[in-house]
Design a protein around this motif. Structure first.
Motif, mmCIF file in Angstrom:
data_model
loop_
_atom_site.group_PDB
_atom_site.id
_atom_site.type_symbol
_atom_site.label_atom_id
_atom_site.label_comp_id
_atom_site.label_asym_id
_atom_site.label_seq_id
_atom_site.Cartn_x
_atom_site.Cartn_y
_atom_site.Cartn_z
ATOM 1 N N ASP A 116 0.828 -1.206 0.000
ATOM 2 C CA ASP A 116 0.000 0.000 0.000
ATOM 3 C C ASP A 116 0.865 1.262 0.000
ATOM 4 O OD1 ASP A 116 0.947 -0.128 2.557
ATOM 5 O OD2 ASP A 116 -1.010 -0.280 3.516
ATOM 6 N N ALA A 117 2.161 1.072 -0.172
ATOM 7 C CA ALA A 117 3.064 2.222 -0.297
ATOM 8 C C ALA A 117 4.246 1.802 -1.161
ATOM 9 C CB ALA A 117 3.543 2.670 1.066
ATOM 10 N N VAL A 118 4.300 2.320 -2.376
ATOM 11 C CA VAL A 118 5.395 1.930 -3.265
ATOM 12 C C VAL A 118 6.238 3.147 -3.656
ATOM 13 C CG1 VAL A 118 4.282 -0.125 -4.205
ATOM 14 C CG2 VAL A 118 3.902 2.075 -5.301
ATOM 15 N N VAL A 119 7.512 2.880 -3.836
ATOM 16 C CA VAL A 119 8.447 3.934 -4.255
ATOM 17 C C VAL A 119 9.047 3.513 -5.585
ATOM 18 C CG1 VAL A 119 10.560 5.187 -3.689
ATOM 19 C CG2 VAL A 119 8.998 4.494 -1.857
ATOM 20 N N ILE A 120 8.952 4.393 -6.557
ATOM 21 C CA ILE A 120 9.531 4.121 -7.871
ATOM 22 C C ILE A 120 10.569 5.206 -8.140
ATOM 23 C CG2 ILE A 120 9.068 3.871 -10.339
ATOM 24 C CD1 ILE A 120 5.990 3.674 -8.845
ATOM 25 N N GLU A 121 11.706 4.773 -8.607
ATOM 26 C CA GLU A 121 12.757 5.744 -8.904
ATOM 27 C C GLU A 121 12.836 6.004 -10.398
ATOM 28 O OE1 GLU A 121 15.698 4.447 -5.198
ATOM 29 O OE2 GLU A 121 16.383 4.191 -7.255
ATOM 30 N N SER A 122 13.180 7.229 -10.733
ATOM 31 C CA SER A 122 13.493 7.561 -12.127
ATOM 32 C C SER A 122 14.856 8.229 -12.122
ATOM 33 C CB SER A 122 12.438 8.495 -12.701
ATOM 34 O OG SER A 122 12.534 9.763 -12.082
ATOM 35 N N ASP A 123 15.443 8.337 -13.307
ATOM 36 C CA ASP A 123 16.811 8.866 -13.339
ATOM 37 C C ASP A 123 17.054 9.753 -14.562
ATOM 38 O OD1 ASP A 123 17.028 7.149 -15.502
ATOM 39 O OD2 ASP A 123 18.161 5.628 -14.419
ATOM 40 N N ASP A 124 18.298 10.165 -14.722
ATOM 41 C CA ASP A 124 18.674 11.022 -15.854
ATOM 42 C C ASP A 124 18.746 10.229 -17.163
ATOM 43 O OD1 ASP A 124 18.872 13.228 -14.217
ATOM 44 O OD2 ASP A 124 21.050 13.073 -13.943
ATOM 45 N N GLN A 125 18.679 8.914 -17.078
ATOM 46 C CA GLN A 125 18.734 8.069 -18.285
ATOM 47 C C GLN A 125 17.329 7.779 -18.811
ATOM 48 O OE1 GLN A 125 21.204 7.316 -15.705
ATOM 49 N NE2 GLN A 125 22.381 8.581 -17.110
ATOM 50 N N MET A 126 16.328 8.541 -18.284
ATOM 51 C CA MET A 126 14.961 8.379 -18.790
ATOM 52 C C MET A 126 14.421 6.979 -18.493
ATOM 53 S SD MET A 126 14.402 10.136 -22.487
ATOM 54 C CE MET A 126 13.830 8.746 -23.442
ATOM 55 N N LYS A 127 14.663 6.526 -17.276
ATOM 56 C CA LYS A 127 14.192 5.177 -16.926
ATOM 57 C C LYS A 127 13.539 5.159 -15.552
ATOM 58 C CE LYS A 127 17.297 2.221 -19.563
ATOM 59 N NZ LYS A 127 18.752 1.975 -19.624
ATOM 60 N N PHE A 128 12.508 4.322 -15.450
ATOM 61 C CA PHE A 128 11.986 3.957 -14.137
ATOM 62 C C PHE A 128 12.772 2.725 -13.687
ATOM 63 C CE2 PHE A 128 7.836 5.800 -15.787
ATOM 64 C CZ PHE A 128 7.778 6.847 -14.878
ATOM 65 N N ASN A 129 12.898 2.546 -12.380
ATOM 66 C CA ASN A 129 13.633 1.362 -11.914
ATOM 67 C C ASN A 129 12.740 0.130 -11.809
ATOM 68 O OD1 ASN A 129 12.209 2.157 -9.611
ATOM 69 N ND2 ASN A 129 13.828 1.541 -8.212
ATOM 70 N N LYS A 130 11.445 0.297 -12.081
ATOM 71 C CA LYS A 130 10.546 -0.855 -12.060
ATOM 72 C C LYS A 130 9.627 -0.784 -13.268
ATOM 73 C CE LYS A 130 10.373 -0.936 -7.032
ATOM 74 N NZ LYS A 130 9.640 -0.484 -5.858
ATOM 75 N N SER A 131 9.360 -1.942 -13.850
ATOM 76 C CA SER A 131 8.409 -1.967 -14.959
ATOM 77 C C SER A 131 7.088 -2.595 -14.525
ATOM 78 C CB SER A 131 8.987 -2.748 -16.145
ATOM 79 O OG SER A 131 9.315 -4.054 -15.732
ATOM 80 N N PRO A 173 7.676 15.191 -22.437
ATOM 81 C CA PRO A 173 7.851 14.973 -23.888
ATOM 82 C C PRO A 173 9.007 14.045 -24.250
ATOM 83 C CG PRO A 173 7.335 17.261 -23.458
ATOM 84 C CD PRO A 173 7.499 16.599 -22.110
ATOM 85 N N GLY A 174 8.709 13.059 -25.053
ATOM 86 C CA GLY A 174 9.719 12.134 -25.552
ATOM 87 C C GLY A 174 10.033 10.968 -24.639
ATOM 88 N N HIS A 175 9.419 10.935 -23.465
ATOM 89 C CA HIS A 175 9.787 9.895 -22.498
ATOM 90 C C HIS A 175 8.922 8.638 -22.515
ATOM 91 C CE1 HIS A 175 12.321 12.563 -19.567
ATOM 92 N NE2 HIS A 175 12.584 12.815 -20.825
ATOM 93 N N LEU A 176 7.690 8.748 -22.964
ATOM 94 C CA LEU A 176 6.785 7.618 -22.705
ATOM 95 C C LEU A 176 7.090 6.350 -23.494
ATOM 96 C CD1 LEU A 176 4.426 7.192 -25.060
ATOM 97 C CD2 LEU A 176 3.431 9.169 -23.958
ATOM 98 N N ALA A 177 7.885 6.485 -24.555
ATOM 99 C CA ALA A 177 8.238 5.275 -25.289
ATOM 100 C C ALA A 177 9.091 4.345 -24.429
ATOM 101 C CB ALA A 177 8.989 5.635 -26.566
ATOM 102 N N ILE A 178 9.860 4.940 -23.519
ATOM 103 C CA ILE A 178 10.756 4.155 -22.668
ATOM 104 C C ILE A 178 10.257 4.105 -21.231
ATOM 105 C CG2 ILE A 178 13.119 3.997 -21.757
ATOM 106 C CD1 ILE A 178 14.007 5.542 -24.285
ATOM 107 N N MET A 179 9.766 5.254 -20.768
ATOM 108 C CA MET A 179 9.347 5.330 -19.359
ATOM 109 C C MET A 179 7.906 4.885 -19.214
ATOM 110 S SD MET A 179 11.236 8.748 -17.898
ATOM 111 C CE MET A 179 11.075 8.240 -16.194
ATOM 112 N N LYS A 180 7.741 3.589 -19.035
ATOM 113 C CA LYS A 180 6.398 3.033 -18.909
ATOM 114 C C LYS A 180 6.451 1.729 -18.133
ATOM 115 C CE LYS A 180 6.892 0.801 -23.366
ATOM 116 N NZ LYS A 180 6.484 0.681 -24.751
ATOM 117 N N GLY A 181 5.309 1.348 -17.621
ATOM 118 C CA GLY A 181 5.234 0.101 -16.880
ATOM 119 C C GLY A 181 3.788 -0.225 -16.555
ATOM 120 N N VAL A 182 3.643 -1.244 -15.730
ATOM 121 C CA VAL A 182 2.305 -1.724 -15.406
ATOM 122 C C VAL A 182 2.135 -1.781 -13.888
ATOM 123 C CG1 VAL A 182 0.720 -3.683 -15.587
ATOM 124 C CG2 VAL A 182 2.196 -3.103 -17.513
ATOM 125 N N ILE A 183 1.004 -1.306 -13.437
ATOM 126 C CA ILE A 183 0.650 -1.465 -12.025
ATOM 127 C C ILE A 183 -0.425 -2.538 -11.944
ATOM 128 C CG2 ILE A 183 -0.362 -0.370 -9.978
ATOM 129 C CD1 ILE A 183 0.808 2.235 -10.852
#
Ligand SMILES: [Cu+2]
Length: 182
Positions: free
Chosen positions: A61-76, A169-179
């Protein structure tokens, strides 16, 4: 130990039956069974208890997702509890400013046309790249943040699968995942 007992018993019973012998007796008579010839029954009994532990840790019930300068989330893939108020925290662990490498986390309603959402999001800088015209597609979202920043928001999701994206802008092709809410 109580949790382990049942699977271990089930495995022992199956193996005892597989061994042949007096089938009508083996289910109740397993304690007298020769355990030296069934050493593997004990070892397979332990992993059988593991899924119980794993599944209680999975949905949070509490999740932490990291993002970075490489345009990535650490979890998909993220698992959260369905029907419960869940806190989602986005943490930008990079160093770049939000004007250059801003990241957000947007949870979309199932069935949302993500590329079309992205086209509208690109025009919505003033509203953290959440397009007002498609607000009904958004279940919840964080602010756009830069390196070193973090932002949290709360959502309650019915059981199901939801896409999440970064709508910068330009991030969603890579920065995406499923909850997955379960
Ligand atoms: Cu991003």
């Amino acid at each position: 130990m109580k949790k382990l007992f049942k699977p271990a018993l089930a495995v022992a019973t199956v193996l005892a039956v597989a061994c042949g012998g007096n089938n009508s007796q083996t289910t109740t008579d397993h304690s007298k069974h020769d355990h030296t010839s069934h050493d593997h029954a004990a070892t397979t009994g332990i992993p059988a208890g593991e899924p119980t532990t794993t599944s209680t840790e999975a949905a949070s019930d509490a999740v932490v997702i990291e993002s970075d300068d490489q345009m990535k989330f650490n979890k998909s893939e993220i698992k959260v509890k369905a029907g419960k108020n869940v806190t989602i925290t986005l943490k930008h662990v990079g160093k770049m400013a939000k004007e250059v490498m801003g990241n957000n986390l947007v949870i979309l309603k199932p069935g949302t046309d993500i590329p079309a959402f992205g086209v509208e999001a690109n025009k919505a800088k003033d509203t953290d790249y959440i397009p007002a015209s498609l607000a009904s597609s958004v279940i919840g979202h964080s602010k756009v943040i830069g390196g070193g920043e973090q932002d949290s928001f709360e959502v309650t999701l019915e059981a199901g699968k939801y896409d999440f994206i970064c709508s910068f802008p330009g991030h969603l092709a890579i920065m995406k995942g499923v909850i997955i809410a379960e």
